[in-house]
Scaffold this active site. Structure first.
Site, PDB file in Angstrom:
ATOM      1  N   ASP A 136      -0.330 -11.961   1.458  1.00 20.21           N
ATOM      2  CA  ASP A 136       0.071 -11.539   2.799  1.00 20.21           C
ATOM      3  C   ASP A 136      -0.517 -12.444   3.874  1.00 20.21           C
ATOM      4  O   ASP A 136      -1.719 -12.698   3.899  1.00 20.21           O
ATOM      5  CB  ASP A 136      -0.388 -10.105   3.065  1.00 20.21           C
ATOM      6  CG  ASP A 136       0.405  -9.085   2.270  1.00 20.21           C
ATOM      7  OD1 ASP A 136       1.512  -9.416   1.834  1.00 20.21           O
ATOM      8  OD2 ASP A 136      -0.085  -7.955   2.093  1.00 20.21           O
TER       9      ASP A 136
ATOM     10  N   HIS B 101       5.701   2.682  11.033  1.00 21.57           N
ATOM     11  CA  HIS B 101       4.706   3.124  11.999  1.00 21.57           C
ATOM     12  C   HIS B 101       5.167   4.328  12.796  1.00 21.57           C
ATOM     13  O   HIS B 101       4.456   4.798  13.682  1.00 21.57           O
ATOM     14  CB  HIS B 101       4.332   1.965  12.934  1.00 21.57           C
ATOM     15  CG  HIS B 101       3.644   0.846  12.226  1.00 21.57           C
ATOM     16  ND1 HIS B 101       4.331  -0.184  11.629  1.00 21.57           N
ATOM     17  CD2 HIS B 101       2.340   0.612  11.976  1.00 21.57           C
ATOM     18  CE1 HIS B 101       3.471  -1.010  11.060  1.00 21.57           C
ATOM     19  NE2 HIS B 101       2.252  -0.552  11.261  1.00 21.57           N
TER      20      HIS B 101
ATOM     21  N   SER C 196       0.823  -1.206   0.000  1.00 23.79           N
ATOM     22  CA  SER C 196       0.000   0.000   0.000  1.00 23.79           C
ATOM     23  C   SER C 196       0.859   1.258   0.000  1.00 23.79           C
ATOM     24  O   SER C 196       1.964   1.279   0.542  1.00 23.79           O
ATOM     25  CB  SER C 196      -0.915   0.011   1.224  1.00 23.79           C
ATOM     26  OG  SER C 196      -0.159  -0.004   2.415  1.00 23.79           O
TER      27      SER C 196
ATOM     28  N   TYR D 178      -3.736  -0.546  17.440  1.00 26.06           N
ATOM     29  CA  TYR D 178      -2.707   0.074  18.286  1.00 26.06           C
ATOM     30  C   TYR D 178      -2.899   1.577  18.216  1.00 26.06           C
ATOM     31  O   TYR D 178      -3.301   2.115  17.189  1.00 26.06           O
ATOM     32  CB  TYR D 178      -1.285  -0.300  17.841  1.00 26.06           C
ATOM     33  CG  TYR D 178      -0.927   0.174  16.455  1.00 26.06           C
ATOM     34  CD1 TYR D 178      -0.414   1.447  16.232  1.00 26.06           C
ATOM     35  CD2 TYR D 178      -1.137  -0.646  15.351  1.00 26.06           C
ATOM     36  CE1 TYR D 178      -0.118   1.893  14.957  1.00 26.06           C
ATOM     37  CE2 TYR D 178      -0.839  -0.215  14.070  1.00 26.06           C
ATOM     38  CZ  TYR D 178      -0.321   1.056  13.878  1.00 26.06           C
ATOM     39  OH  TYR D 178      -0.029   1.493  12.604  1.00 26.06           O
TER      40      TYR D 178
ATOM     41  N   GLU E  24      -2.620   0.106  -4.092  1.00 28.23           N
ATOM     42  CA  GLU E  24      -3.899  -0.275  -3.475  1.00 28.23           C
ATOM     43  C   GLU E  24      -4.836   0.899  -3.183  1.00 28.23           C
ATOM     44  O   GLU E  24      -5.478   0.948  -2.127  1.00 28.23           O
ATOM     45  CB  GLU E  24      -3.643  -1.080  -2.190  1.00 28.23           C
ATOM     46  CG  GLU E  24      -2.756  -2.289  -2.414  1.00 28.23           C
ATOM     47  CD  GLU E  24      -2.396  -3.022  -1.128  1.00 28.23           C
ATOM     48  OE1 GLU E  24      -3.043  -2.774  -0.090  1.00 28.23           O
ATOM     49  OE2 GLU E  24      -1.474  -3.846  -1.158  1.00 28.23           O
TER      50      GLU E  24
ATOM     51  N   HIS F  84       3.962 -11.745   3.307  1.00 24.17           N
ATOM     52  CA  HIS F  84       4.426 -10.725   4.255  1.00 24.17           C
ATOM     53  C   HIS F  84       3.841 -11.003   5.634  1.00 24.17           C
ATOM     54  O   HIS F  84       2.679 -11.392   5.771  1.00 24.17           O
ATOM     55  CB  HIS F  84       3.999  -9.326   3.798  1.00 24.17           C
ATOM     56  CG  HIS F  84       4.265  -8.268   4.832  1.00 24.17           C
ATOM     57  ND1 HIS F  84       5.528  -7.883   5.182  1.00 24.17           N
ATOM     58  CD2 HIS F  84       3.416  -7.547   5.612  1.00 24.17           C
ATOM     59  CE1 HIS F  84       5.458  -6.960   6.123  1.00 24.17           C
ATOM     60  NE2 HIS F  84       4.189  -6.744   6.412  1.00 24.17           N
TER      61      HIS F  84
ATOM     62  N   TRP G  40      -8.240 -11.937  11.187  1.00 23.80           N
ATOM     63  CA  TRP G  40      -8.605 -10.527  11.297  1.00 23.80           C
ATOM     64  C   TRP G  40     -10.087 -10.294  11.001  1.00 23.80           C
ATOM     65  O   TRP G  40     -10.504  -9.185  10.695  1.00 23.80           O
ATOM     66  CB  TRP G  40      -7.725  -9.676  10.392  1.00 23.80           C
ATOM     67  CG  TRP G  40      -6.342  -9.514  10.956  1.00 23.80           C
ATOM     68  CD1 TRP G  40      -5.881  -9.987  12.142  1.00 23.80           C
ATOM     69  CD2 TRP G  40      -5.247  -8.830  10.350  1.00 23.80           C
ATOM     70  NE1 TRP G  40      -4.565  -9.635  12.323  1.00 23.80           N
ATOM     71  CE2 TRP G  40      -4.148  -8.935  11.237  1.00 23.80           C
ATOM     72  CE3 TRP G  40      -5.081  -8.145   9.154  1.00 23.80           C
ATOM     73  CZ2 TRP G  40      -2.899  -8.372  10.964  1.00 23.80           C
ATOM     74  CZ3 TRP G  40      -3.841  -7.583   8.868  1.00 23.80           C
ATOM     75  CH2 TRP G  40      -2.766  -7.693   9.764  1.00 23.80           C
TER      76      TRP G  40
ATOM     77  N   CYS H 197      -7.208   1.824  13.989  1.00 21.73           N
ATOM     78  CA  CYS H 197      -8.365   0.964  14.217  1.00 21.73           C
ATOM     79  C   CYS H 197      -8.643   0.137  12.969  1.00 21.73           C
ATOM     80  O   CYS H 197      -8.350   0.566  11.846  1.00 21.73           O
ATOM     81  CB  CYS H 197      -9.607   1.791  14.550  1.00 21.73           C
ATOM     82  SG  CYS H 197      -9.414   2.848  16.003  1.00 21.73           S
TER      83      CYS H 197
ATOM     84  N   CYS I  90       4.004  -9.352   9.871  1.00 22.47           N
ATOM     85  CA  CYS I  90       4.412  -8.145  10.595  1.00 22.47           C
ATOM     86  C   CYS I  90       4.166  -8.245  12.085  1.00 22.47           C
ATOM     87  O   CYS I  90       3.242  -8.918  12.528  1.00 22.47           O
ATOM     88  CB  CYS I  90       3.706  -6.912  10.045  1.00 22.47           C
ATOM     89  SG  CYS I  90       1.907  -6.965  10.139  1.00 22.47           S
TER      90      CYS I  90
END
Length: 801
Positions: A641, A737, A475, A554, A526, A683, A603, A558, A685
């Site tokens: 991913d 991040h 992205s 985090y 994306e 991927h 998720w 959201c 993370c």
């Protein structure tokens, strides 16, 4: 005047502490007769029903609002949460479960365990230090972030060592208790317990790996005693210690540390009731015995939703003078509780521990579910009747507590039974073709025919990539304008023609930027995607979606998990048009971008009427259809991913092999039929992957990109220890991040550290995650420096040969 307008009319905060508040006027509590109803909520979402905290935080970080305005929004949220629980009739209402960023970071602040690089010189910790630890700043990086047990919530990892000088540096727990007290509420302050805090920590940079973090328990217990003493002085009658680490397979030293810590704390427990709360799984039997043998503890909380064996432990013995906080309402999913079944369990528990000793509770904090179903005005009515968000779960807890003392709401229970019957019989739940396809899966359906080394040779011949190839995770920044176009298209304010042209224009911009920066493998950015799971769920059967079903991941980040209510299939191609369009704009390889089945499963809010692995296989078959369509369209690199593979790993070791088996098989099902020349990327993370590295290798991807930048390259330690990895690997070289922009020199140094353990023929250069949440003003210079660093190292390698 509403409660929020009343709060906004108050004077600004006078204190500069980042946690101090001014409480609003008191409100009266409901009174009930007959035997006292005992109901309890472990914790509650802090973001607000419409992400009020997110927008307040981001406004503050951007300098558009003041600290006082941020504090006021926080006070509004706490007030509304406490008021809601009080009006429903909850007896044990939690406080100190609100956080501006993360509750583990709050505990770090409470203990004064601030790493030296943040320049804290003592005193009450304020926003500047607090948010620097969470997000980094222009001069120093953020602390590491990783997953909270097996959830999609990320916590800030404490950095500890023998030289840390602990001190009571944040009085947030006491201040929030006093704030609630001023409202007329005697809440239960919640603290992360000392064992869990230490087990969630890591050695600070420069600290020998052999150093035992558990040895610090003697240094932090005195601070916990100070906190308990202040809470007692403020009037607290109950204090909740969250010890979720107790559900893990603890070693003897860890369990002894727990016992020693609470034995030392017991002297401070006089005059207050202590609850030790566990969640996310069963407590092992030896831990159960050690836990329930503690003397000056009034109650113990257990997850009876995911803890399937705990009931047997309770039958074998429970202290007659203790309270059992029975977590029978699911805090991790959004399905309406089966009230009749839960009431039966509670009645059995009453027979074990006594009628006045059972407290009805949630299985864990409601932090992990959406906030309020009332805000879902567009959700299908039948599906909505099957659901319960946090606000509804509070009502369920109280309804069960009332039923347990003879005040059963017959109409409420009848309505609940009707919704469960509707879900079981609804024809939209089952698809016989999908069920048959899963049953028909064979071993050959989850393994590519050739070895990864043979495939990589064929792929390199076709792709002709340089050493240290550069790419991004997928992205690119989602600008305000881009989000506006998507909203307008969804609301039918613009035509499909205008929408497609806007997306093509954005893709063209991203492609040109990557070419100008010198990337080797491109992505389309994306722009058409709202979320990496929701985007696919919207195009798959068996999924439902919310408007405000947000859950904190985090800080201000959201996510809005889709709801998997039925069997999953793919009616039509989902990404082929966009990937083909992007590939037509460049001669360089363009990655097709997909989300893998395990991540879509983990998720999402997943149906609970069949095994999770069966649903995952269904999703895998749907993604396989998409992979094969992308290959036919000429896309030679496809990234699938699996960011959440580690997240779903069961907490108990005995349950992990089965999960890893079906999770890895699900990934391999998606790409088992592609040609050798089609390169499959994945991927992952923000998780600790070292203990599942063999499962990751077994996924048999051609290239894996993985988070590494916030963890001081700890992932690389597995290669130091001799793990052989023949596929391509891209440990992220910088932390997306954080707004911080790393220099070329810093990135080159990080790449050299990777080359100390990885062959330059397998190493890829990339950020550690997608760039969706960042601004172009941050992304462009960071990516420019990253490509420059890769070229610099290439030159050095060429000259050394």
């Amino acid at each position: 005047m509403t409660q929020l307008s009343l709060l906004h009319s108050l004077s600004p905060f006078s204190s500069l502490s980042c946690f101090s508040i001014t409480p609003p006027p008191r409100f009266s509590l409901p009174s009930f007769s007959i035997r006292a109803m005992t109901s309890h909520i472990v914790g509650y979402p802090r973001i607000g029903p419409k992400r009020e905290l997110k927008f307040a935080l981001e406004s503050f970080w951007e300098g558009k609002s003041s600290a006082e305005e941020l504090k006021q929004v926080a006070a509004d949220l706490r007030f509304s949460i406490w008021k809601q629980m009080a009006e429903v009739g909850i007896k044990y209402i939690p406080s100190n479960t609100f956080s501006y960023y993360d509750h583990v970071l709050d505990t770090t602040a409470m203990l004064g365990a601030v790493p030296p690089r943040y320049g804290w010189n003592g005193g009450e910790i304020g926003f500047d230090v607090y948010f620097s630890m969470a997000r980094g700043n222009a001069s120093v990086p953020a602390m590491e972030m990783t997953k909270w047990f097996d959830t999609n919530y990320h916590y800030i990892v404490p950095e500890l060592g023998p030289d840390v000088k602990f001190s009571y540096a944040s009085h947030k727990a006491v201040e929030e208790y006093k704030e609630a007290k001023a409202l007329g509420l005697d809440t239960v302050p919640v603290l992360i317990g000392p064992l869990s805090y230490l087990l969630l920590s890591k050695p600070a940079k420069g600290v020998d790996k052999s150093f035992s973090l558990l040895s610090l328990v003697e240094k932090i217990v005195p601070i916990y005693k100070e906190v308990v003493a202040e809470l007692k002085a403020a009037g607290a009658t109950w204090i909740q210690f969250d010890e979720p680490s107790l559900v893990l397979d603890l070693e003897a030293l860890q369990l002894q540390t727990f016992t020693n810590a609470y034995s030392e704390l017991e002297s401070s427990f006089s005059g207050v009731n202590i609850l030790i709360e566990t969640y996310f799984a069963d407590v092992p039997i030896q831990t159960y015995k050690a836990l329930t043998s503690l003397k000056n503890v009034a109650g113990f909380g257990f997850d009876l939703v995911r803890g399937t064996r705990t009931l047997n432990f309770l039958k074998s013995g429970f202290p007659s003078d203790k309270y059992l906080f029975a977590g029978v309402v699911d805090g991790r999913n959004i399905w309406a509780n089966d009230l009749a079944a839960s009431l039966c369990i509670l009645q059995v528990l009453e027979g074990i521990v006594g009628k006045d000793k059972v407290v009805v509770s949630t299985s864990c904090s409601l932090l992990h579910t959406a906030v309020d179903l009332v805000n879902e005005t567009k959700l299908d009515k039948e599906i909505k009747s099957w659901l319960a968000f946090a606000a509804q779960k509070v009502v369920e807890v109280n309804a069960l507590a009332r039923a347990l003392v003879g005040q059963k709401d017959q109409a409420f229970f009848a309505s609940n039974a009707t919704s469960h019957a509707s879900r079981r019989s609804s024809p939209r739940v089952r698809n016989e073709n999908v069920q048959r396809a899963v049953v028909a899966l064979k071993d050959s359906d989850h393994r590519r025919a050739t070895s990864v080394s043979a495939r990589l040779a064929a792929q390199q011949k076709k792709l002709n990539l340089p050493i240290l190839p550069t790419t991004t995770i997928g992205s690119f920044p989602q600008t305000i304008g881009l989000r506006k176009v998507r909203r307008e298209y969804k609301a039918k304010k613009i035509t499909e023609y205008d929408y497609v042209n806007a997306m093509k224009e954005e893709i063209s911009k991203v492609v040109k930027l990557q070419e100008e920066l010198g990337f080797d493998v491109l992505v389309h950015g994306e722009p058409e995607r709202n979320d990496m799971v929701e985007y696919f769920g919207e195009q798959l059967s068996g999924f439902a979606f919310t408007v405000n079903g947000w859950v904190q991941s985090y800080g201000s980040r959201c996510v809005k998990p889709p709801i998997i209510y039925g069997d999953v299939s793919r009616p039509r191609a989902m990404t082929v048009f966009w990937s083909s369009t992007a590939q037509s704009m460049t001669r360089r390889p363009m990655k097709g971008m997909l989300t893998g089945p395990v991540t879509i499963l983990n998720w999402s809010f997943v149906r609970n009427d069949q095994n999770r692995h069966e649903t995952c296989y269904q999703i895998a078959l749907a993604i396989r259809d998409e992979v094969e369509d992308l290959e036919r369209a000429g896309i030679n690199i496809i990234q699938i991913d699996e960011a959440a593979l580690r997240e779903g790993l069961p907490l108990r070791k005995s349950e992990q092999p089965f999960y890893l088996e079906w999770a890895v098989q699900s990934f391999r099902i998606t790409n088992c039929g592609v040609k050798n020349t089609t390169q499959i990327h994945t991927h992952m993370c923000y998780s600790n992957f070292n203990d599942i590295i063999n499962a990751i290798i077994n996924m048999d991807a051609d290239v894996i990109t993985i988070e590494n930048s916030r963890s001081d390259e700890k992932l690389l330690s597995v290669f130091h220890e001799g793990v052989k990895y023949e596929a391509g690997i891209g440990p992220g070289v910088y932390d997306i991040h954080s707004p911080r922009i790393p220099s070329t020199e810093e990135l080159a140094d990080r790449i050299n550290k990777m080359l100390a353990v990885l062959d330059n023929r397998v190493l890829w250069i990339n950020p550690d995650c997608g760039l969706k949440t960042r601004k172009y003003s941050e992304v462009e210079p960071a990516l420019r420096n990253m490509v420059a660093a890769a070229k610099l190292i290439r030159t050095q390698l060429a000259s050394s040969n």
